[in-house]
Design an enzyme around this catalytic site. Structure first.
Site, PDB file in Angstrom:
ATOM      1  N   HIS A 180       0.856  -1.202   0.000  1.00  0.00           N
ATOM      2  CA  HIS A 180       0.000   0.000   0.000  1.00  0.00           C
ATOM      3  C   HIS A 180       0.889   1.249   0.000  1.00  0.00           C
ATOM      4  CE1 HIS A 180      -3.455   2.471   0.603  1.00  0.00           C
ATOM      5  NE2 HIS A 180      -3.724   2.217   1.864  1.00  0.00           N
ATOM      6  N   HIS A 208      -2.348  -2.495  -9.565  1.00  0.00           N
ATOM      7  CA  HIS A 208      -3.332  -1.832  -8.700  1.00  0.00           C
ATOM      8  C   HIS A 208      -4.587  -2.689  -8.678  1.00  0.00           C
ATOM      9  CE1 HIS A 208      -5.890   1.272  -6.937  1.00  0.00           C
ATOM     10  NE2 HIS A 208      -4.774   1.891  -6.609  1.00  0.00           N
ATOM     11  N   ASP A 266       2.691   5.319  -6.803  1.00  0.00           N
ATOM     12  CA  ASP A 266       3.946   5.263  -6.035  1.00  0.00           C
ATOM     13  C   ASP A 266       5.189   5.127  -6.902  1.00  0.00           C
ATOM     14  OD1 ASP A 266       1.883   3.482  -3.924  1.00  0.00           O
ATOM     15  OD2 ASP A 266       2.877   5.338  -3.336  1.00  0.00           O
TER      16      ASP A 266
HETATM   17  C1  SDX Z   1      -1.509   2.033  -3.357  1.00  0.00           C
HETATM   18  O1  SDX Z   1      -6.266   0.640  -3.209  1.00  0.00           O
HETATM   19  C2  SDX Z   1      -5.781   1.817  -3.444  1.00  0.00           C
HETATM   20  O2  SDX Z   1      -6.441   2.701  -3.944  1.00  0.00           O
HETATM   21  C3  SDX Z   1      -4.323   1.996  -3.044  1.00  0.00           C
HETATM   22  C4  SDX Z   1      -3.667   3.313  -3.462  1.00  0.00           C
HETATM   23  C5  SDX Z   1      -4.273   4.520  -2.748  1.00  0.00           C
HETATM   24  O3  SDX Z   1      -4.177   5.640  -3.266  1.00  0.00           O
HETATM   25  O4  SDX Z   1      -4.756   4.334  -1.598  1.00  0.00           O
HETATM   26  O5  SDX Z   1      -3.796   3.498  -4.864  1.00  0.00           O
HETATM   27  C6  SDX Z   1      -2.183   3.344  -3.105  1.00  0.00           C
HETATM   28  O6  SDX Z   1      -1.458   1.222  -2.470  1.00  0.00           O
HETATM   29  C7  SDX Z   1      -0.974   1.742  -4.730  1.00  0.00           C
HETATM   30  C8  SDX Z   1      -0.352   0.307  -4.838  1.00  0.00           C
HETATM   31  C9  SDX Z   1       1.073   0.364  -4.293  1.00  0.00           C
HETATM   32  N1  SDX Z   1       1.606  -1.015  -4.153  1.00  0.00           N
HETATM   33  C10 SDX Z   1       2.598  -1.441  -4.985  1.00  0.00           C
HETATM   34  O7  SDX Z   1       3.057  -0.782  -5.911  1.00  0.00           O
HETATM   35  C11 SDX Z   1       3.132  -2.826  -4.634  1.00  0.00           C
HETATM   36  C12 SDX Z   1       3.319  -3.647  -5.917  1.00  0.00           C
HETATM   37  N2  SDX Z   1       1.995  -3.996  -6.411  1.00  0.00           N
HETATM   38  C13 SDX Z   1       1.416  -5.221  -6.011  1.00  0.00           C
HETATM   39  O8  SDX Z   1       1.755  -5.696  -4.767  1.00  0.00           O
HETATM   40  C14 SDX Z   1      -0.052  -5.361  -6.431  1.00  0.00           C
HETATM   41  O9  SDX Z   1      -0.129  -4.972  -7.731  1.00  0.00           O
HETATM   42  C15 SDX Z   1      -1.101  -4.631  -5.632  1.00  0.00           C
HETATM   43  C16 SDX Z   1      -1.005  -4.934  -4.170  1.00  0.00           C
HETATM   44  C17 SDX Z   1      -1.000  -3.164  -5.833  1.00  0.00           C
HETATM   45  C18 SDX Z   1      -2.452  -5.088  -6.142  1.00  0.00           C
HETATM   46  O10 SDX Z   1      -2.560  -6.409  -5.792  1.00  0.00           O
HETATM   47  P1  SDX Z   1      -3.790  -7.314  -6.343  1.00  0.00           P
HETATM   48  O11 SDX Z   1      -4.846  -6.497  -6.969  1.00  0.00           O
HETATM   49  O12 SDX Z   1      -4.164  -8.215  -5.215  1.00  0.00           O
HETATM   50  O13 SDX Z   1      -3.134  -8.083  -7.518  1.00  0.00           O
HETATM   51  P2  SDX Z   1      -2.541  -9.511  -7.370  1.00  0.00           P
HETATM   52  O14 SDX Z   1      -1.521  -9.481  -6.271  1.00  0.00           O
HETATM   53  O15 SDX Z   1      -3.679 -10.453  -7.282  1.00  0.00           O
HETATM   54  O16 SDX Z   1      -1.787  -9.677  -8.738  1.00  0.00           O
HETATM   55  C19 SDX Z   1      -2.464 -10.145  -9.894  1.00  0.00           C
HETATM   56  C20 SDX Z   1      -1.355 -10.798 -10.698  1.00  0.00           C
HETATM   57  C21 SDX Z   1      -0.565 -11.846  -9.916  1.00  0.00           C
HETATM   58  O17 SDX Z   1      -0.032 -12.770 -10.853  1.00  0.00           O
HETATM   59  P3  SDX Z   1      -0.851 -14.162 -11.155  1.00  0.00           P
HETATM   60  O18 SDX Z   1      -1.214 -14.766  -9.817  1.00  0.00           O
HETATM   61  O19 SDX Z   1      -2.069 -13.747 -11.943  1.00  0.00           O
HETATM   62  O20 SDX Z   1       0.115 -15.010 -11.965  1.00  0.00           O
HETATM   63  O21 SDX Z   1      -0.392  -9.798 -11.085  1.00  0.00           O
HETATM   64  C22 SDX Z   1       0.858 -10.113 -10.466  1.00  0.00           C
HETATM   65  C23 SDX Z   1       0.586 -11.089  -9.328  1.00  0.00           C
HETATM   66  O22 SDX Z   1       1.709 -11.911  -9.095  1.00  0.00           O
HETATM   67  N3  SDX Z   1       1.389  -8.838  -9.949  1.00  0.00           N
HETATM   68  C24 SDX Z   1       2.652  -8.461 -10.060  1.00  0.00           C
HETATM   69  C25 SDX Z   1       2.697  -7.180  -9.503  1.00  0.00           C
HETATM   70  N4  SDX Z   1       1.478  -6.830  -9.063  1.00  0.00           N
HETATM   71  C26 SDX Z   1       0.674  -7.864  -9.340  1.00  0.00           C
HETATM   72  N5  SDX Z   1       3.731  -9.076 -10.547  1.00  0.00           N
HETATM   73  C27 SDX Z   1       4.891  -8.391 -10.510  1.00  0.00           C
HETATM   74  N6  SDX Z   1       5.033  -7.118  -9.997  1.00  0.00           N
HETATM   75  C28 SDX Z   1       3.943  -6.507  -9.485  1.00  0.00           C
HETATM   76  N7  SDX Z   1       4.047  -5.270  -8.970  1.00  0.00           N
END
Ligand code: SDX
Length: 392
Positions: free
Chosen positions: A229, A270, A327
């Site tokens: 997050h 996201h 971010d």
């Molecule tokens: C914020 O919710 C909000 O509005 C949050 C926010 C706000 O203003 O409040 O926008 C702020 O928190 C932005 C997000 C910041 N976090 C990151 O940048 C961390 C990296 N991102 C991930 O951890 C992830 O993308 C999330 C947590 C942001 C979203 O997670 P989801 O929606 O649960 O997605 P997921 O983990 O289910 O991923 C779906 C797929 C997976 O692969 P498969 O299982 O389909 O094979 O996408 C892959 C994940 O492995 N994946 C990534 C990835 N993010 C998702 N793979 C590599 N790098 C990544 N960053």
């Protein structure tokens, strides 16, 4: 019946919370605060004006704005004994730990004005939190580097006042480039609210129990800290430093796709945006502008741009609709402004306080609001009888 408001917004999915504050369309990459597109607010508004909009639902006229700004200016001081609170921390405590504890402790200083059913008390708490977050945040930073705290100066506007509390030293006047305050104000606007994200949902859930606003916001701060997050901005900088050079980007993208490697591209993906995060677009443009205007040449920007380019044309990211989020670039700007990496999520918390307290108040003002009580799908053992230990 989970005690949450359930309604179908009309496009087939059901939402668990009803709110009039922020609208997001993740497929179209749309973000609006109280109906105003984020692009217009970013270009024309200020963080204090956006805070008013989030709280009151309308942009202020001149009289309303100056009264609001004046109220904030006259609530920026911490209680003098609050400063002792920091002495309990080791100097290298993470600023987010100090911030969360300090904000929770505000309940101890303002318990007389904590009737959450009194609209005037709720409004005063909102003013106090928006006003004091920069003071407390700057104190966390100053304590961590062993510098004396600086008192807020009422003759300065919100963001400049914060930068002075962060960087001013007694021995010499602070030379602040006008670019710094403008860039930080814009980042605060972009981070001010974002619908029912994890930390805002935490604030609403804690607030739904009748907990006081300071405890509720402190809960939001701890939720924001997670690297999935708000903690992502700090994690992005560490990731870019680990990658080190544009030449290593291909390897980083390969690692991010390898399920056996828990290397994620921080700042990508996201839960809601399956298109570009509109905030990331604005911050990316701002990043180039701020670094150029400040004459900063940060090699990490080249790494970030190369990483973005490589990921956006890679099937793994395209299929999963993983785009840069808010971010991804913000940390490069914070770094250019002289803000240390471990303070990046504190910046996010200062801005998001406006949204958090707006949601906390909205929930109190919504008729029929009840304590949040999420249910579960039980997947544990079926009923069975106790066996004494000698029979196990
Ligand atoms: C914020 O919710 C909000 O509005 C949050 C926010 C706000 O203003 O409040 O926008 C702020 O928190 C932005 C997000 C910041 N976090 C990151 O940048 C961390 C990296 N991102 C991930 O951890 C992830 O993308 C999330 C947590 C942001 C979203 O997670 P989801 O929606 O649960 O997605 P997921 O983990 O289910 O991923 C779906 C797929 C997976 O692969 P498969 O299982 O389909 O094979 O996408 C892959 C994940 O492995 N994946 C990534 C990835 N993010 C998702 N793979 C590599 N790098 C990544 N960053």
């Amino acid at each position: 019946d989970t005690g949450h408001f359930t309604y179908d917004p009309g496009f087939g999915s059901t939402a668990s919370t009803k709110s009039a504050i922020t609208y997001i369309d993740g497929d179209q990459g749309v973000l609006m605060y109280r109906g105003y597109p984020i692009e217009q607010l970013a270009e024309k508004s200020s963080f204090v004006e956006v805070a008013y909009l989030l709280l009151h639902g309308e942009l202020p006229n001149k009289t309303q704005f100056s009264a609001f700004e004046n109220e904030i200016t006259h609530h920026t001081m911490m209680h003098e004994s609050h400063k002792n609170f920091f002495q309990g921390f080791h100097h290298d405590a993470h600023p987010m730990a100090m911030l969360a504890a300090s904000v929770a402790s505000l309940s101890a200083f303002y318990h007389d004005d904590l009737n959450v059913d009194n609209p005037e008390d709720r409004k005063l708490a909102a003013i106090r939190l928006i006003a004091k977050m920069p003071t407390i945040a700057a104190a966390c930073y100053r304590y961590s580097i062993g510098w004396p705290f600086r008192y807020p100066r009422n003759n300065l506007e919100y963001v400049t006042r914060f930068l002075h509390m962060m960087f001013e030293v007694p021995s010499e006047p602070l030379e602040l480039s006008p670019v710094c305050a403008k860039a930080l104000d814009l980042l605060f606007i972009l981070h001010a609210d974002h619908e029912q994200n994890a930390s805002t949902s935490t604030v609403r859930l804690v607030g739904s129990t009748g907990a006081n606003p300071y405890a509720s916001i402190a809960a939001g701060i701890t939720a924001l800290w997670g690297p999935a997050h708000g903690g992502a901005n700090e994690a992005v900088l560490k990731m870019l430093e680990e990658i080190g050079s544009p030449d290593n980007v291909e390897t980083a993208v390969k690692r991010a796709k390898d399920k056996n490697d828990n290397f994620r591209l921080m700042g990508f993906g996201h839960r809601v945006y399956k298109n570009f995060d509109p905030r990331a677009k604005i911050i990316r443009e701002m990043c180039h502008k701020v670094l150029a205007e400040m004459g900063v040449n940060d090699p990490l920007l080249d790494v970030a741009m190369k990483l973005e380019e490589a990921a956006l044309k890679d099937d793994y990211f395209v299929e999963r609709k993983l785009y840069p989020n808010v971010d991804f670039y913000s940390g490069i700007i914070y770094k250019a402004l002289g803000i240390p990496t471990e303070m990046f999520t504190v910046m996010f918390a200062i801005a998001r306080t406006a949204g958090w307290i707006a949601h906390w108040i909205e929930q109190h003002e919504t008729p029929g609001s009840r304590i949040g009580r999420p249910r579960q799908l039980y997947v544990g053992a079926a009923q069975r009888d106790y066996a004494s230990i000698d029979k196990r």
